[in-house]
Design an enzyme around this catalytic site. Structure first.
Site, PDB file in Angstrom:
ATOM      1  N   ASP A   1      39.971  26.571  39.969  1.00 59.84           N
ATOM      2  CA  ASP A   1      39.169  26.933  41.139  1.00 59.84           C
ATOM      3  C   ASP A   1      38.650  25.672  41.827  1.00 59.84           C
ATOM      4  O   ASP A   1      38.008  24.834  41.195  1.00 59.84           O
ATOM      5  CB  ASP A   1      38.002  27.811  40.688  1.00 59.84           C
ATOM      6  CG  ASP A   1      37.267  28.497  41.827  1.00 59.84           C
ATOM      7  OD1 ASP A   1      37.279  27.972  42.954  1.00 59.84           O
ATOM      8  OD2 ASP A   1      36.665  29.561  41.573  1.00 59.84           O
TER       9      ASP A   1
ATOM     10  N   SER B   1      33.070  35.437  42.706  1.00 62.83           N
ATOM     11  CA  SER B   1      32.768  34.636  43.880  1.00 62.83           C
ATOM     12  C   SER B   1      31.392  35.007  44.433  1.00 62.83           C
ATOM     13  O   SER B   1      30.386  34.827  43.756  1.00 62.83           O
ATOM     14  CB  SER B   1      33.878  34.809  44.925  1.00 62.83           C
ATOM     15  OG  SER B   1      33.816  33.816  45.922  1.00 62.83           O
TER      16      SER B   1
ATOM     17  N   HIS C   1      40.993  29.842  42.985  1.00 65.11           N
ATOM     18  CA  HIS C   1      39.927  30.797  43.285  1.00 65.11           C
ATOM     19  C   HIS C   1      40.469  32.176  43.657  1.00 65.11           C
ATOM     20  O   HIS C   1      39.945  33.202  43.211  1.00 65.11           O
ATOM     21  CB  HIS C   1      39.053  30.258  44.417  1.00 65.11           C
ATOM     22  CG  HIS C   1      37.820  31.080  44.658  1.00 65.11           C
ATOM     23  ND1 HIS C   1      36.753  31.094  43.777  1.00 65.11           N
ATOM     24  CD2 HIS C   1      37.487  31.945  45.655  1.00 65.11           C
ATOM     25  CE1 HIS C   1      35.812  31.909  44.238  1.00 65.11           C
ATOM     26  NE2 HIS C   1      36.240  32.438  45.370  1.00 65.11           N
TER      27      HIS C   1
END
Length: 349
Positions: free
Chosen positions: A294, A140, A323
């Site tokens: 995601d 991320s 995610h």
């Protein structure tokens, strides 16, 4: 509650390293910038077994250790010297909530991903004497930092593994993150960032947690009753005792500092907006590793960038959790990540 949250007891062990004054891309300066660092393993005599792991939005070095590091894992402390650096603003390193008046809180300066990476570079070269990194790997916002490392310091990074993140944030993802920001700032108790205590902004933090529940997990995560599989009796139980329990103790200004960085991540700043040229600078052997479900960083967005990186490979991770599968919530996740990272580390670079 924030006074007991950002502590060694909750997130340690870590050591604080003062890297001096850090001049920021947006024009501010962080004086006596402190980086909270957790290390695992031993640096070898050749200093060629160092791995850097930057943190993601809201995450700390503790969750990175729990989800990715350990004996028998790809990131094995018996083989590698693993350095986990908490990003600026995450609450352990210099952040809005722990910076004294007059520069703290709502007055904390704008920080970019590039500022984090320059700070980490100073730490690694000056404090640890490193000239090369065997691998930079992060998820991320950690992936955003991984890309920045590979573009900014191409001769230092031998291998790169951005997981569930992009080199240039998309307009779509910018809007997602903006809803998270507005969930917090629209709470009247936020008071333009001059709240007396983080807990006063509990309504905004709850809305923020619910938005993460919507976008952080996938539709399949809920369809297949994954909250129940993780031990929660109902959706309300999951929202209260997972999502709100996770985000609720955090400082709102810390979250906003990280959200602004996330929204403005863009390695093409180095090449006057030319993303292809920026990614073409990368010399690291790179595995681009999106998560299949995601909704923040969809595989298609990651694939478009991977095609611009010389010699790179596209290594998607099949995980219906979405995610937040980054937390290692699905049984199949860790094995896939370790397989890809072990192969990458075995690749000459």
């Amino acid at each position: 509650m924030v006074d007991t949250y950002y502590t060694q007891e909750a997130h340690g062990p870590f050591a604080l390293h003062d890297i001096g004054s850090l001049e920021l891309e947006e024009g501010g300066t962080i004086r006596n910038c402190q980086l909270a660092v957790a290390t695992h393993g031993t640096l070898n005599a050749a200093k060629d077994n160092a791995i850097l792991v930057p943190t993601w939005y809201s995450g700390t070095s503790k969750i990175m250790e729990q989800a990715y590091i350990g004996p028998g894992r790809a990131l094995d402390p018996s083989r590698y010297f693993i350095i986990v650096v908490n990003q600026i603003g995450n609450g352990l390193s210099t952040s809005p909530h722990n910076t004294p008046f007059p520069a703290g809180g709502a007055r904390f300066p704008r920080v970019r991903i590039g500022d984090d990476v320059r700070a980490q570079h100073r730490l690694l070269t000056q404090n640890f004497g490193l000239e090369r990194l065997a691998l930079v790997v992060g998820g991320s916002m950690g992936a955003q930092q991984t890309y920045e490392w590979a573009v900014r310091y191409p001769d230092m990074v031998r291998r790169a593994a951005p997981i569930a993140g992009t080199a240039k944030n998309t307009v779509h993802d910018f809007l997602f993150a903006q809803t998270l920001v507005e969930a917090i700032t629209s709470d009247p108790a936020f008071a333009d960032g001059f709240y007396a205590a983080p807990g006063e902004v509990h309504r905004g933090l709850l809305r923020h947690a619910k938005l993460w529940a919507v976008m952080g997990w996938s539709t399949e995560f809920f369809q297949q009753r994954r909250p129940q599989a993780l031990g929660f009796s109902s959706l309300d139980d999951f929202i209260t005792n997972f999502m709100q329990a996770y985000f609720g103790p955090m400082d709102p200004n810390n979250l906003l500092c990280m959200a602004w960085k996330w929204q403005h991540a863009d390695v093409s700043r180095h090449t006057q907006g030319d993303l292809k040229q920026a990614l073409g600078r990368i010399r690291a052997k790179t595995f681009v590793m999106p998560i299949s479900h995601d909704m923040f960083f969809p595989p298609a967005d990651c694939l478009a960038e991977q095609r611009l990186i010389p010699g790179s490979e596209f290594r998607p991770i099949d995980c219906i959790d979405g995610h937040l599968g980054l937390f290692g919530t699905h049984a199949d996740y860790a094995g896939q990540v370790d397989k890809h990272l072990a192969e990458l580390l075995a690749t000459p670079a």
